[in-house]
Design a protein around this motif. Structure first.
Motif, short mmCIF file in Angstrom:
data_model
loop_
_atom_site.label_atom_id
_atom_site.label_comp_id
_atom_site.label_asym_id
_atom_site.label_seq_id
_atom_site.Cartn_x
_atom_site.Cartn_y
_atom_site.Cartn_z
N VAL A 39 0.86 -1.20 0.00
CA VAL A 39 0.00 0.00 0.00
C VAL A 39 0.89 1.24 0.00
CG1 VAL A 39 -1.70 1.31 1.32
CG2 VAL A 39 -1.87 -1.18 1.18
N ARG A 40 0.55 2.20 -0.84
CA ARG A 40 1.27 3.47 -0.84
C ARG A 40 0.60 4.40 0.17
NH1 ARG A 40 1.65 6.17 -6.45
NH2 ARG A 40 -0.57 5.69 -6.48
N ILE A 41 1.41 5.02 1.01
CA ILE A 41 0.89 5.95 2.01
C ILE A 41 1.55 7.30 1.79
CG2 ILE A 41 0.74 6.49 4.47
CD1 ILE A 41 0.71 3.49 5.03
N ARG A 42 0.73 8.30 1.53
CA ARG A 42 1.27 9.64 1.26
C ARG A 42 0.71 10.62 2.28
NH1 ARG A 42 -0.21 9.78 -4.69
NH2 ARG A 42 -0.68 11.95 -4.22
N LYS A 43 1.55 11.00 3.21
CA LYS A 43 1.18 12.02 4.19
C LYS A 43 1.40 13.39 3.59
CE LYS A 43 2.99 8.81 7.61
NZ LYS A 43 4.07 8.54 8.59
N GLY A 44 0.72 14.39 4.14
CA GLY A 44 0.83 15.74 3.60
C GLY A 44 0.19 15.87 2.23
N SER A 45 -0.74 14.96 1.92
CA SER A 45 -1.44 14.98 0.62
C SER A 45 -2.90 15.31 0.86
CB SER A 45 -1.29 13.64 -0.10
OG SER A 45 0.05 13.40 -0.47
N MET A 46 -3.21 16.57 0.96
CA MET A 46 -4.58 17.01 1.21
C MET A 46 -5.43 16.86 -0.04
SD MET A 46 -6.73 18.31 3.35
CE MET A 46 -5.69 19.01 4.65
N ALA A 47 -6.53 16.11 0.07
CA ALA A 47 -7.45 15.95 -1.05
C ALA A 47 -8.31 17.20 -1.16
CB ALA A 47 -8.32 14.72 -0.86
N ARG A 48 -8.24 17.86 -2.31
CA ARG A 48 -8.96 19.12 -2.50
C ARG A 48 -10.13 19.02 -3.47
NH1 ARG A 48 -6.43 23.08 -0.04
NH2 ARG A 48 -4.24 22.82 0.54
N GLY A 49 -10.17 17.97 -4.25
CA GLY A 49 -11.26 17.84 -5.20
C GLY A 49 -11.47 16.41 -5.61
N LEU A 50 -12.69 16.11 -6.05
CA LEU A 50 -13.07 14.77 -6.50
C LEU A 50 -14.05 14.94 -7.65
CD1 LEU A 50 -13.03 11.66 -6.01
CD2 LEU A 50 -15.00 12.01 -4.48
N ARG A 51 -13.75 14.31 -8.78
CA ARG A 51 -14.67 14.39 -9.92
C ARG A 51 -14.70 13.08 -10.66
NH1 ARG A 51 -10.11 17.18 -12.14
NH2 ARG A 51 -9.48 16.32 -14.18
N ARG A 52 -15.80 12.85 -11.35
CA ARG A 52 -15.98 11.62 -12.13
C ARG A 52 -15.16 11.71 -13.40
NH1 ARG A 52 -16.90 6.66 -11.43
NH2 ARG A 52 -18.89 5.69 -11.82
N ASP A 53 -14.60 10.58 -13.80
CA ASP A 53 -13.86 10.49 -15.06
C ASP A 53 -14.19 9.16 -15.70
OD1 ASP A 53 -12.02 10.93 -17.13
OD2 ASP A 53 -10.42 9.93 -16.01
N GLY A 54 -15.20 9.17 -16.57
CA GLY A 54 -15.66 7.92 -17.16
C GLY A 54 -16.20 7.01 -16.07
N GLU A 55 -15.64 5.81 -15.96
CA GLU A 55 -16.05 4.89 -14.90
C GLU A 55 -15.17 5.02 -13.66
OE1 GLU A 55 -16.24 0.96 -16.41
OE2 GLU A 55 -17.89 1.38 -17.79
N GLY A 56 -14.23 5.96 -13.67
CA GLY A 56 -13.34 6.14 -12.54
C GLY A 56 -13.47 7.52 -11.92
N TRP A 57 -12.43 7.89 -11.17
CA TRP A 57 -12.47 9.13 -10.41
C TRP A 57 -11.13 9.84 -10.50
CZ3 TRP A 57 -17.07 10.42 -8.33
CH2 TRP A 57 -18.01 9.41 -8.18
N VAL A 58 -11.17 11.16 -10.46
CA VAL A 58 -9.97 11.97 -10.38
C VAL A 58 -9.94 12.65 -9.03
CG1 VAL A 58 -8.75 13.98 -11.27
CG2 VAL A 58 -9.74 12.33 -12.86
N VAL A 59 -8.86 12.44 -8.30
CA VAL A 59 -8.66 13.08 -7.00
C VAL A 59 -7.59 14.15 -7.15
CG1 VAL A 59 -8.02 12.73 -4.59
CG2 VAL A 59 -9.25 10.93 -5.81
N SER A 60 -7.90 15.36 -6.70
CA SER A 60 -6.96 16.47 -6.76
C SER A 60 -6.33 16.65 -5.38
CB SER A 60 -7.66 17.76 -7.19
OG SER A 60 -8.27 17.60 -8.45
N THR A 61 -5.01 16.68 -5.34
CA THR A 61 -4.31 16.82 -4.06
C THR A 61 -3.25 17.91 -4.18
OG1 THR A 61 -2.67 15.14 -4.64
CG2 THR A 61 -4.62 14.40 -3.46
N GLY A 62 -2.72 18.29 -3.01
CA GLY A 62 -1.61 19.22 -2.97
C GLY A 62 -2.02 20.63 -2.67
N PRO A 63 -1.05 21.54 -2.54
CA PRO A 63 -1.35 22.95 -2.28
C PRO A 63 -2.08 23.57 -3.47
CG PRO A 63 0.98 22.65 -2.78
CD PRO A 63 0.40 21.27 -2.64
#
Length: 483
Positions: A260-284
Protein backbone atom coordinates in the motif's frame (compact mmCIF):
# COMPACT_ATOMS: atom_id res chain seq x y z
CA UNK A 1 7.05 -7.83 16.73
CA UNK A 2 5.51 -10.95 15.31
CA UNK A 3 4.65 -11.13 11.66
CA UNK A 4 1.13 -10.22 10.68
CA UNK A 5 -1.24 -13.14 10.74
CA UNK A 6 -2.45 -14.33 7.32
CA UNK A 7 -6.03 -14.35 8.60
CA UNK A 8 -8.39 -12.73 6.13
CA UNK A 9 -5.88 -12.67 3.25
CA UNK A 10 -7.15 -15.77 1.50
CA UNK A 11 -10.86 -14.98 1.20
CA UNK A 12 -11.46 -13.41 -2.16
CA UNK A 13 -14.84 -11.79 -2.57
CA UNK A 14 -16.63 -11.34 -5.93
CA UNK A 15 -15.40 -8.08 -7.36
CA UNK A 16 -18.18 -7.08 -9.69
CA UNK A 17 -17.89 -6.09 -13.39
CA UNK A 18 -14.30 -5.49 -14.45
CA UNK A 19 -12.84 -6.67 -11.16
CA UNK A 20 -12.39 -10.35 -12.01
CA UNK A 21 -9.26 -12.04 -10.71
CA UNK A 22 -6.52 -11.72 -13.27
CA UNK A 23 -7.86 -8.51 -14.78
CA UNK A 24 -5.76 -5.37 -14.97
CA UNK A 25 -4.68 -3.80 -11.69
CA UNK A 26 -7.42 -1.62 -10.26
CA UNK A 27 -6.47 1.47 -8.32
CA UNK A 28 -8.23 2.60 -5.15
CA UNK A 29 -7.64 5.83 -3.26
CA UNK A 30 -8.42 6.02 0.45
CA UNK A 31 -8.80 9.66 1.39
CA UNK A 32 -7.97 9.99 5.08
CA UNK A 33 -5.50 8.14 7.28
CA UNK A 34 -7.42 7.89 10.54
CA UNK A 35 -8.40 4.52 11.93
CA UNK A 36 -11.36 4.27 9.51
CA UNK A 37 -9.21 4.95 6.46
CA UNK A 38 -6.41 2.65 7.63
CA UNK A 39 -8.97 -0.11 8.25
CA UNK A 40 -10.33 0.40 4.74
CA UNK A 41 -6.80 0.15 3.33
CA UNK A 42 -6.16 -3.01 5.35
CA UNK A 43 -9.36 -4.60 4.03
CA UNK A 44 -8.48 -3.63 0.45
CA UNK A 45 -5.00 -5.11 0.81
CA UNK A 46 -6.40 -8.31 2.35
CA UNK A 47 -7.94 -9.63 -0.87
CA UNK A 48 -6.31 -11.83 -3.49
CA UNK A 49 -7.23 -9.30 -6.13
CA UNK A 50 -5.13 -7.05 -8.32
CA UNK A 51 -5.78 -3.90 -6.35
CA UNK A 52 -3.33 -1.05 -5.89
CA UNK A 53 -4.16 1.03 -2.80
CA UNK A 54 -3.06 4.59 -2.08
CA UNK A 55 -3.78 6.29 1.25
CA UNK A 56 -3.91 10.09 1.00
CA UNK A 57 -3.54 11.78 4.40
CA UNK A 58 -3.61 15.57 4.59
CA UNK A 59 -1.60 15.89 7.80
CA UNK A 60 1.93 14.73 8.61
CA UNK A 61 0.78 11.73 10.68
CA UNK A 62 -1.59 8.78 10.57
CA UNK A 63 -4.05 7.62 13.18
CA UNK A 64 -6.55 10.43 13.63
CA UNK A 65 -7.75 10.36 17.26
CA UNK A 66 -5.25 7.62 18.11
CA UNK A 67 -2.09 9.40 19.19
CA UNK A 68 0.93 8.93 21.43
CA UNK A 69 2.85 11.91 22.80
CA UNK A 70 5.75 12.37 25.20
CA UNK A 71 4.61 13.28 28.70
CA UNK A 72 7.36 13.47 31.29
CA UNK A 73 9.71 11.38 29.18
CA UNK A 74 7.22 8.60 28.34
CA UNK A 75 5.06 8.10 25.24
CA UNK A 76 1.44 7.61 26.30
CA UNK A 77 -2.02 7.93 24.77
CA UNK A 78 -3.36 11.47 24.51
CA UNK A 79 -6.38 10.48 22.41
CA UNK A 80 -8.53 7.37 22.43
CA UNK A 81 -7.10 4.92 24.97
CA UNK A 82 -9.35 1.86 24.76
CA UNK A 83 -11.71 -0.15 22.59
CA UNK A 84 -14.99 -1.82 23.45
CA UNK A 85 -13.96 -5.46 23.81
CA UNK A 86 -17.52 -6.76 23.54
CA UNK A 87 -17.56 -5.80 19.87
CA UNK A 88 -15.36 -8.05 17.71
CA UNK A 89 -13.93 -5.63 15.16
CA UNK A 90 -10.94 -4.25 17.06
CA UNK A 91 -9.90 -7.57 18.57
CA UNK A 92 -10.18 -9.22 15.15
CA UNK A 93 -7.94 -6.56 13.66
CA UNK A 94 -5.42 -7.01 16.47
CA UNK A 95 -5.37 -10.73 15.68
CA UNK A 96 -4.85 -10.16 11.97
CA UNK A 97 -2.04 -7.70 12.66
CA UNK A 98 -0.27 -10.16 14.93
CA UNK A 99 -0.60 -8.08 18.09
CA UNK A 100 -3.26 -10.08 19.93
CA UNK A 101 -0.62 -11.00 22.49
CA UNK A 102 -0.37 -7.33 23.45
CA UNK A 103 -4.06 -6.99 24.29
CA UNK A 104 -4.61 -5.97 27.90
CA UNK A 105 -7.57 -4.94 30.02
CA UNK A 106 -8.37 -2.49 32.84
CA UNK A 107 -7.63 -3.37 36.44
CA UNK A 108 -10.35 -4.03 39.02
CA UNK A 109 -10.66 -0.46 40.35
CA UNK A 110 -14.09 1.02 39.68
CA UNK A 111 -15.12 4.45 38.41
CA UNK A 112 -17.32 7.01 40.12
CA UNK A 113 -19.85 9.72 39.31
CA UNK A 114 -19.69 13.11 40.98
CA UNK A 115 -23.06 14.15 42.36
CA UNK A 116 -23.84 16.99 44.73
CA UNK A 117 -20.21 17.61 45.46
CA UNK A 118 -19.02 14.08 46.23
CA UNK A 119 -18.12 10.88 44.42
CA UNK A 120 -20.48 7.91 44.27
CA UNK A 121 -19.52 4.47 42.94
CA UNK A 122 -20.59 3.93 39.36
CA UNK A 123 -23.81 1.89 39.59
CA UNK A 124 -23.58 -1.60 38.16
CA UNK A 125 -26.04 -2.95 35.66
CA UNK A 126 -26.98 0.25 33.86
CA UNK A 127 -27.72 0.67 30.17
CA UNK A 128 -26.08 3.99 29.23
CA UNK A 129 -27.05 5.25 32.69
CA UNK A 130 -30.55 3.74 32.89
CA UNK A 131 -30.47 1.56 36.04
CA UNK A 132 -31.62 -2.03 36.07
CA UNK A 133 -32.30 -1.66 39.81
CA UNK A 134 -33.51 1.71 41.13
CA UNK A 135 -32.07 0.93 44.57
CA UNK A 136 -28.57 0.83 43.10
CA UNK A 137 -28.58 4.61 42.61
CA UNK A 138 -30.00 5.65 45.98
CA UNK A 139 -27.70 8.29 47.42
CA UNK A 140 -26.46 9.35 44.03
CA UNK A 141 -30.13 10.28 43.50
CA UNK A 142 -32.35 11.54 46.30
CA UNK A 143 -35.08 9.36 47.77
CA UNK A 144 -37.70 11.33 45.83
CA UNK A 145 -35.76 10.90 42.59
CA UNK A 146 -35.41 7.15 43.18
CA UNK A 147 -39.15 6.93 43.84
CA UNK A 148 -39.85 8.69 40.54
CA UNK A 149 -37.42 6.38 38.74
CA UNK A 150 -38.95 3.24 40.24
CA UNK A 151 -42.41 4.20 38.95
CA UNK A 152 -41.68 4.50 35.26
CA UNK A 153 -44.31 6.31 33.23
CA UNK A 154 -45.03 4.44 29.98
CA UNK A 155 -47.53 6.44 27.96
CA UNK A 156 -47.46 4.21 24.90
CA UNK A 157 -45.30 3.75 21.80
CA UNK A 158 -43.12 6.69 20.69
CA UNK A 159 -43.12 7.17 16.91
CA UNK A 160 -39.91 8.14 15.13
CA UNK A 161 -36.63 9.15 16.67
CA UNK A 162 -36.32 11.04 19.94
CA UNK A 163 -33.42 12.27 22.02
CA UNK A 164 -32.06 9.98 24.71
CA UNK A 165 -32.59 12.67 27.34
CA UNK A 166 -36.16 13.49 26.39
CA UNK A 167 -37.05 9.80 26.42
CA UNK A 168 -35.49 9.22 29.84
CA UNK A 169 -36.98 12.46 31.23
CA UNK A 170 -40.50 11.41 30.30
CA UNK A 171 -40.15 7.83 31.54
CA UNK A 172 -37.86 8.02 34.59
CA UNK A 173 -37.47 11.66 35.53
CA UNK A 174 -35.00 14.42 34.73
CA UNK A 175 -32.62 13.46 37.55
CA UNK A 176 -31.77 10.17 35.81
CA UNK A 177 -30.87 12.09 32.67
CA UNK A 178 -28.91 14.78 34.51
CA UNK A 179 -26.88 12.62 36.89
CA UNK A 180 -26.59 9.25 35.16
CA UNK A 181 -27.20 9.46 31.43
CA UNK A 182 -25.55 12.82 30.76
CA UNK A 183 -22.08 11.98 32.10
CA UNK A 184 -21.98 8.65 30.27
CA UNK A 185 -23.10 10.10 26.95
CA UNK A 186 -20.75 13.06 27.38
CA UNK A 187 -17.90 10.60 27.74
CA UNK A 188 -18.75 9.07 24.37
CA UNK A 189 -19.96 12.05 22.32
CA UNK A 190 -18.97 15.18 24.30
CA UNK A 191 -22.59 16.16 23.63
CA UNK A 192 -25.90 16.65 25.42
CA UNK A 193 -28.34 13.84 26.19
CA UNK A 194 -31.38 15.91 25.25
CA UNK A 195 -30.02 16.41 21.74
CA UNK A 196 -28.50 13.01 20.94
CA UNK A 197 -30.48 10.49 18.88
CA UNK A 198 -31.73 7.49 20.80
CA UNK A 199 -31.81 5.45 17.58
CA UNK A 200 -28.11 6.03 17.04
CA UNK A 201 -26.72 6.21 20.57
CA UNK A 202 -28.80 3.63 22.46
CA UNK A 203 -30.83 1.61 19.94
CA UNK A 204 -32.12 -0.77 22.62
CA UNK A 205 -33.84 2.13 24.39
CA UNK A 206 -35.15 3.48 21.09
CA UNK A 207 -36.65 0.07 20.26
CA UNK A 208 -38.36 -0.03 23.66
CA UNK A 209 -39.79 3.44 23.05
CA UNK A 210 -41.13 2.42 19.63
CA UNK A 211 -42.72 -0.68 21.10
CA UNK A 212 -44.07 0.98 24.24
CA UNK A 213 -41.99 -1.20 26.58
CA UNK A 214 -40.47 0.01 29.87
CA UNK A 215 -36.88 1.24 29.78
CA UNK A 216 -36.26 -0.40 33.16
CA UNK A 217 -37.21 -3.74 31.64
CA UNK A 218 -34.66 -3.25 28.84
CA UNK A 219 -31.94 -2.28 31.33
CA UNK A 220 -32.70 -5.37 33.44
CA UNK A 221 -32.49 -7.62 30.38
CA UNK A 222 -29.18 -6.08 29.38
CA UNK A 223 -27.81 -6.52 32.90
CA UNK A 224 -28.90 -10.17 33.00
CA UNK A 225 -27.31 -10.82 29.61
CA UNK A 226 -24.07 -9.22 30.78
CA UNK A 227 -24.10 -11.36 33.93
CA UNK A 228 -25.03 -14.72 32.44
CA UNK A 229 -24.92 -14.43 28.65
CA UNK A 230 -22.16 -15.49 26.22
CA UNK A 231 -20.03 -12.45 27.17
CA UNK A 232 -20.42 -12.87 30.93
CA UNK A 233 -17.15 -12.46 32.79
CA UNK A 234 -15.33 -11.00 29.80
CA UNK A 235 -13.77 -7.53 30.13
CA UNK A 236 -15.74 -4.66 28.66
CA UNK A 237 -12.72 -2.67 27.47
CA UNK A 238 -9.28 -3.42 26.07
CA UNK A 239 -6.17 -1.70 24.84
CA UNK A 240 -2.67 -2.61 23.68
CA UNK A 241 0.38 -2.84 25.90
CA UNK A 242 2.25 0.31 24.94
CA UNK A 243 -0.93 2.26 24.29
CA UNK A 244 -3.70 2.23 21.71
CA UNK A 245 -1.72 4.87 19.82
CA UNK A 246 0.64 2.10 18.71
CA UNK A 247 -2.10 0.68 16.48
CA UNK A 248 -1.60 3.20 13.62
CA UNK A 249 2.13 2.52 13.72
CA UNK A 250 1.54 -1.23 13.36
CA UNK A 251 -1.01 -0.67 10.60
CA UNK A 252 1.33 1.64 8.71
CA UNK A 253 4.15 -0.89 8.82
CA UNK A 254 1.95 -3.79 7.71
CA UNK A 255 0.23 -1.79 4.98
CA UNK A 256 3.57 -0.71 3.54
CA UNK A 257 4.71 -4.35 3.65
CA UNK A 258 1.56 -5.27 1.73
CA UNK A 259 2.41 -2.77 -1.00
CA UNK A 260 0.00 0.00 0.00
CA UNK A 261 1.27 3.47 -0.84
CA UNK A 262 0.89 5.95 2.01
CA UNK A 263 1.27 9.64 1.26
CA UNK A 264 1.18 12.02 4.19
CA UNK A 265 0.83 15.74 3.60
CA UNK A 266 -1.44 14.98 0.62
CA UNK A 267 -4.58 17.01 1.21
CA UNK A 268 -7.45 15.95 -1.05
CA UNK A 269 -8.96 19.12 -2.50
CA UNK A 270 -11.26 17.84 -5.20
CA UNK A 271 -13.07 14.77 -6.50
CA UNK A 272 -14.67 14.39 -9.92
CA UNK A 273 -15.98 11.62 -12.13
CA UNK A 274 -13.86 10.49 -15.06
CA UNK A 275 -15.66 7.92 -17.16
CA UNK A 276 -16.05 4.89 -14.90
CA UNK A 277 -13.34 6.14 -12.54
CA UNK A 278 -12.47 9.13 -10.41
CA UNK A 279 -9.97 11.97 -10.38
CA UNK A 280 -8.66 13.08 -7.00
CA UNK A 281 -6.96 16.47 -6.76
CA UNK A 282 -4.31 16.82 -4.06
CA UNK A 283 -1.61 19.22 -2.97
CA UNK A 284 -1.35 22.95 -2.28
CA UNK A 285 -3.61 25.25 -4.26
CA UNK A 286 -0.62 26.50 -6.24
CA UNK A 287 0.49 23.00 -7.26
CA UNK A 288 -2.62 20.85 -7.53
CA UNK A 289 -1.98 17.33 -8.82
CA UNK A 290 -4.75 15.28 -10.45
CA UNK A 291 -4.65 11.49 -10.20
CA UNK A 292 -7.05 8.96 -11.62
CA UNK A 293 -8.33 6.02 -9.58
CA UNK A 294 -10.85 3.31 -10.35
CA UNK A 295 -12.50 3.65 -6.94
CA UNK A 296 -12.38 5.98 -3.96
CA UNK A 297 -13.07 5.54 -0.24
CA UNK A 298 -13.65 8.86 1.53
CA UNK A 299 -12.59 8.50 5.17
CA UNK A 300 -12.52 12.07 6.45
CA UNK A 301 -14.91 13.94 8.80
CA UNK A 302 -18.26 15.19 7.59
CA UNK A 303 -17.28 18.75 6.61
CA UNK A 304 -14.35 17.88 4.31
CA UNK A 305 -16.29 14.89 2.97
CA UNK A 306 -19.14 17.26 2.12
CA UNK A 307 -16.79 19.53 0.18
CA UNK A 308 -15.37 16.61 -1.79
CA UNK A 309 -18.84 15.28 -2.66
CA UNK A 310 -20.40 18.63 -3.57
CA UNK A 311 -20.37 18.01 -7.34
CA UNK A 312 -20.46 14.20 -7.52
CA UNK A 313 -23.08 13.44 -4.85
CA UNK A 314 -24.82 16.70 -3.95
CA UNK A 315 -27.55 15.14 -1.78
CA UNK A 316 -24.97 13.31 0.33
CA UNK A 317 -22.86 16.46 0.52
CA UNK A 318 -25.82 18.48 1.80
CA UNK A 319 -26.60 15.85 4.44
CA UNK A 320 -23.01 15.78 5.68
CA UNK A 321 -22.82 19.57 5.80
CA UNK A 322 -25.44 19.50 8.56
CA UNK A 323 -23.49 17.19 10.90
CA UNK A 324 -22.13 19.18 13.83
CA UNK A 325 -18.99 18.29 15.80
CA UNK A 326 -17.86 18.83 19.36
CA UNK A 327 -14.38 20.05 20.24
CA UNK A 328 -12.56 18.90 23.34
CA UNK A 329 -9.16 18.76 24.99
CA UNK A 330 -7.35 16.07 26.95
CA UNK A 331 -5.18 17.39 29.77
CA UNK A 332 -2.61 14.77 30.83
CA UNK A 333 -0.73 15.07 34.11
CA UNK A 334 2.35 13.13 35.21
CA UNK A 335 2.93 12.79 38.95
CA UNK A 336 6.17 11.79 40.64
CA UNK A 337 6.34 8.20 41.88
CA UNK A 338 3.66 5.52 42.23
CA UNK A 339 -0.04 6.28 42.46
CA UNK A 340 -0.94 8.35 45.55
CA UNK A 341 -3.71 7.15 47.86
CA UNK A 342 -6.00 9.95 46.72
CA UNK A 343 -6.38 8.20 43.35
CA UNK A 344 -8.59 5.49 44.83
CA UNK A 345 -10.39 4.33 41.71
CA UNK A 346 -10.10 4.33 37.93
CA UNK A 347 -11.50 7.85 37.61
CA UNK A 348 -14.78 9.72 37.67
CA UNK A 349 -17.46 11.26 35.43
CA UNK A 350 -18.93 14.71 35.97
CA UNK A 351 -22.59 15.53 35.19
CA UNK A 352 -23.15 19.01 33.71
CA UNK A 353 -25.17 19.84 36.83
CA UNK A 354 -21.93 20.07 38.83
CA UNK A 355 -19.99 23.34 39.13
CA UNK A 356 -16.88 21.90 37.48
CA UNK A 357 -15.25 22.56 34.12
CA UNK A 358 -13.83 19.11 33.45
CA UNK A 359 -16.33 16.46 32.37
CA UNK A 360 -14.31 13.42 33.37
CA UNK A 361 -10.99 12.26 34.74
CA UNK A 362 -9.22 8.95 34.18
CA UNK A 363 -6.57 7.77 36.64
CA UNK A 364 -4.69 6.08 33.83
CA UNK A 365 -1.98 4.37 35.89
CA UNK A 366 -4.65 2.91 38.17
CA UNK A 367 -7.02 1.92 35.37
CA UNK A 368 -4.34 0.30 33.19
CA UNK A 369 -1.95 -2.06 35.05
CA UNK A 370 0.33 -2.21 32.01
CA UNK A 371 0.97 1.52 32.29
CA UNK A 372 1.87 1.36 35.98
CA UNK A 373 4.18 -1.58 35.35
CA UNK A 374 5.87 0.08 32.38
CA UNK A 375 6.46 3.38 34.21
CA UNK A 376 6.70 2.71 37.96
CA UNK A 377 8.41 6.07 38.52
CA UNK A 378 5.41 8.02 37.23
CA UNK A 379 1.66 8.14 37.74
CA UNK A 380 -0.43 9.38 34.83
CA UNK A 381 -3.95 10.74 34.91
CA UNK A 382 -5.96 12.87 32.55
CA UNK A 383 -8.98 15.12 32.46
CA UNK A 384 -11.24 15.94 29.53
CA UNK A 385 -12.64 19.39 28.86
CA UNK A 386 -15.24 20.53 26.35
CA UNK A 387 -18.78 19.73 25.27
CA UNK A 388 -20.73 20.42 22.10
CA UNK A 389 -21.31 24.16 21.59
CA UNK A 390 -19.25 24.98 24.69
CA UNK A 391 -16.12 26.01 22.80
CA UNK A 392 -15.64 28.99 25.12
CA UNK A 393 -14.44 26.48 27.70
CA UNK A 394 -11.51 25.71 25.41
CA UNK A 395 -10.64 29.33 24.67
CA UNK A 396 -7.87 29.23 27.24
CA UNK A 397 -4.14 28.73 26.89
CA UNK A 398 -2.69 25.29 27.56
CA UNK A 399 -1.37 26.51 30.90
CA UNK A 400 -4.82 27.79 31.84
CA UNK A 401 -6.43 24.45 30.94
CA UNK A 402 -3.91 22.65 33.15
CA UNK A 403 -4.74 25.02 36.03
CA UNK A 404 -8.48 24.50 35.54
CA UNK A 405 -8.03 20.72 35.49
CA UNK A 406 -5.92 20.75 38.65
CA UNK A 407 -8.38 23.01 40.47
CA UNK A 408 -11.28 20.72 39.58
CA UNK A 409 -9.34 17.60 40.54
CA UNK A 410 -8.54 19.07 43.94
CA UNK A 411 -12.18 20.09 44.38
CA UNK A 412 -13.23 16.47 43.84
CA UNK A 413 -10.29 14.63 45.41
CA UNK A 414 -9.27 17.05 48.12
CA UNK A 415 -5.98 18.80 48.88
CA UNK A 416 -4.08 15.50 48.85
CA UNK A 417 -3.94 15.70 45.06
CA UNK A 418 -0.24 16.44 44.36
CA UNK A 419 1.05 18.78 41.70
CA UNK A 420 2.36 17.37 38.41
CA UNK A 421 5.96 17.12 37.30
CA UNK A 422 4.92 17.24 33.62
CA UNK A 423 1.77 18.12 31.69
CA UNK A 424 0.45 17.85 28.15
CA UNK A 425 -2.62 19.36 26.48
CA UNK A 426 -4.02 17.69 23.37
CA UNK A 427 -6.74 19.66 21.62
CA UNK A 428 -9.19 17.80 19.43
CA UNK A 429 -10.91 20.51 17.41
CA UNK A 430 -14.10 19.16 15.85
CA UNK A 431 -13.23 15.80 17.31
CA UNK A 432 -16.59 14.08 17.84
CA UNK A 433 -19.62 14.05 15.49
CA UNK A 434 -22.99 14.76 17.07
CA UNK A 435 -25.78 12.31 16.31
CA UNK A 436 -28.72 14.70 16.47
CA UNK A 437 -32.29 13.42 16.53
CA UNK A 438 -33.11 12.03 13.09
CA UNK A 439 -29.44 11.45 12.24
CA UNK A 440 -29.98 8.09 10.56
CA UNK A 441 -32.75 9.31 8.27
CA UNK A 442 -30.95 12.57 7.54
CA UNK A 443 -27.84 10.69 6.35
CA UNK A 444 -29.77 8.31 4.08
CA UNK A 445 -28.34 10.03 0.94
CA UNK A 446 -24.83 8.98 2.02
CA UNK A 447 -25.88 5.39 1.45
CA UNK A 448 -26.90 6.04 -2.17
CA UNK A 449 -23.66 6.99 -3.91
CA UNK A 450 -22.32 6.61 -7.45
CA UNK A 451 -20.54 3.31 -8.22
CA UNK A 452 -17.00 2.79 -6.93
CA UNK A 453 -17.38 5.46 -4.24
CA UNK A 454 -17.87 4.78 -0.53
CA UNK A 455 -17.80 6.69 2.75
CA UNK A 456 -16.62 5.68 6.20
CA UNK A 457 -15.83 7.15 9.58
CA UNK A 458 -17.29 8.20 12.88
CA UNK A 459 -20.01 10.39 11.32
CA UNK A 460 -22.15 7.47 10.20
CA UNK A 461 -22.77 4.46 12.45
CA UNK A 462 -20.73 4.83 15.63
CA UNK A 463 -17.93 6.93 17.09
CA UNK A 464 -16.03 4.16 18.91
CA UNK A 465 -12.89 2.56 17.50
CA UNK A 466 -14.58 -0.81 16.72
CA UNK A 467 -17.39 1.01 14.91
CA UNK A 468 -14.87 3.00 12.86
CA UNK A 469 -12.96 -0.16 11.98
CA UNK A 470 -16.22 -1.77 10.86
CA UNK A 471 -17.13 1.30 8.84
CA UNK A 472 -13.78 1.36 7.05
CA UNK A 473 -13.80 -2.32 6.22
CA UNK A 474 -17.41 -2.15 4.99
CA UNK A 475 -16.55 0.78 2.70
CA UNK A 476 -13.64 -1.19 1.25
CA UNK A 477 -15.86 -4.19 0.57
CA UNK A 478 -18.42 -1.92 -1.07
CA UNK A 479 -15.97 -0.63 -3.68
CA UNK A 480 -14.50 -4.12 -4.18
CA UNK A 481 -17.96 -5.55 -4.75
CA UNK A 482 -18.79 -2.73 -7.15
CA UNK A 483 -21.62 -1.36 -4.93
Amino acid sequence: MRQASPMGRGSTKPLGPGWESGAMVRTVAVIGGGISGLSAAWELSSHDADVSVTVLEGSDRLGGKLRLEDVGGHRIDVGAESVLARRPEALTLFEQLGVAGLVTHPGPAGAAIVSRGRRWPMPRGTLMGVPSDPESVRGLLTDEEVERLAHEVVAGPVPGDVSVGDLVDSRLGAAVTDRLVEPLLAGVYAGHAREISAEQAVPALAAAAHEGRPLLEVARSAAEAAASGPLAGRPVFATLDGGLGTLPEVLERELLAAGVRIRKGSMARGLRRDGEGWVVSTGPTTEVVDERFDAVVVAVPAAPASRLLRDVAPAAAAALAGVEYASMAIVTLALEGPSPAVLDGSGFLVPPTEALTIKASTFSSVKWPWLAAAHPDRTFLRASVGRHREESTLQRSDDELVTVALDDLRTVLGPGMPGPVATHVQRWGGGLPQYAVGHRARLAPTRALPPALALCGAAYDGVGIPACIASGRAAARAVLDGD
